[in-house]
Design an enzyme around this catalytic site. Structure first.
Site, PDB file in Angstrom:
ATOM      1  CB  ALA A 149      40.246 -31.716  55.387  1.00  0.00           C
ATOM      2  CE1 TYR A 150      34.575 -29.922  61.239  1.00  0.00           C
ATOM      3  CE2 TYR A 150      36.002 -30.130  63.245  1.00  0.00           C
ATOM      4  CZ  TYR A 150      34.734 -29.787  62.625  1.00  0.00           C
ATOM      5  OH  TYR A 150      33.691 -29.340  63.278  1.00  0.00           O
ATOM      6  N   GLY A 151      40.112 -29.600  60.674  1.00  0.00           N
ATOM      7  CA  GLY A 151      40.708 -28.816  61.426  1.00  0.00           C
ATOM      8  C   GLY A 151      41.243 -27.404  60.798  1.00  0.00           C
ATOM      9  CB  SER A 174      37.316 -26.554  57.052  1.00  0.00           C
ATOM     10  OG  SER A 174      36.897 -27.279  58.287  1.00  0.00           O
ATOM     11  CE  LYS A 175      34.890 -25.428  63.598  1.00  0.00           C
ATOM     12  NZ  LYS A 175      33.430 -24.934  63.569  1.00  0.00           N
TER      13      LYS A 175
END
Length: 135
Positions: A1-3, A5-6
């Site tokens: 999810a972090y990737g 979002s970036k």
């Protein structure tokens, strides 16, 4: 999810910058950035159960923290790219680009530069929110 979002952040900034450029708005500059891996307490909520707090966290603290301390940035170091973006002469920054370690990151993947996807995400966001961004 972090990737993801970036990636979404990069898409939004690229699309916003394109819209601003198309409208002749020259006094706003959009960039996205990555502070790097920063030592924070962000993972603390993960240790919410007693077995995690009293068993897993000490194991990680003994085994992993020394390594993380060496390779991750302090909060002051992590803030440098944000501060750079705020205080650098705007004529030296590249519009709509991605920055890391106080410089433009020219090694990003081609799909991060896909302007069809930037537009698609922008329009889908407007649709889901039920609004039209009036810029």
């Amino acid at each position: 999810a972090y990737g993801y979002s970036k990636l979404a952040n990069m898409y939004y900034i690229r699309e916003l910058q394109k819209i601003l450029d198309d409208k002749g708005v020259n006094n706003v500059l959009g960039i996205s950035l990555h502070p790097g891996g920063v030592r924070t307490d962000l993972a603390d909520p993960y240790f919410d159960k007693p077995w995690k707090k009293y068993l897993l966290k000490p194991v990680i603290a003994i085994g992993l923290y020394p390594l993380l301390w060496l390779i991750m940035k302090s909060t002051s170091e992590g803030a440098q790219t944000s501060l750079y973006a705020c205080f650098e002469d705007k004529n030296k920054l590249a519009k709509g680009q991605y920055y890391a370690d106080c410089q433009e990151d020219k090694g990003i993947k081609d799909y991060c530069r896909d302007m069809k996807q930037t537009r698609r995400l922008w329009e889908k966001s407007e649709e889901m929110l039920g609004i039209k961004f009036d810029i």
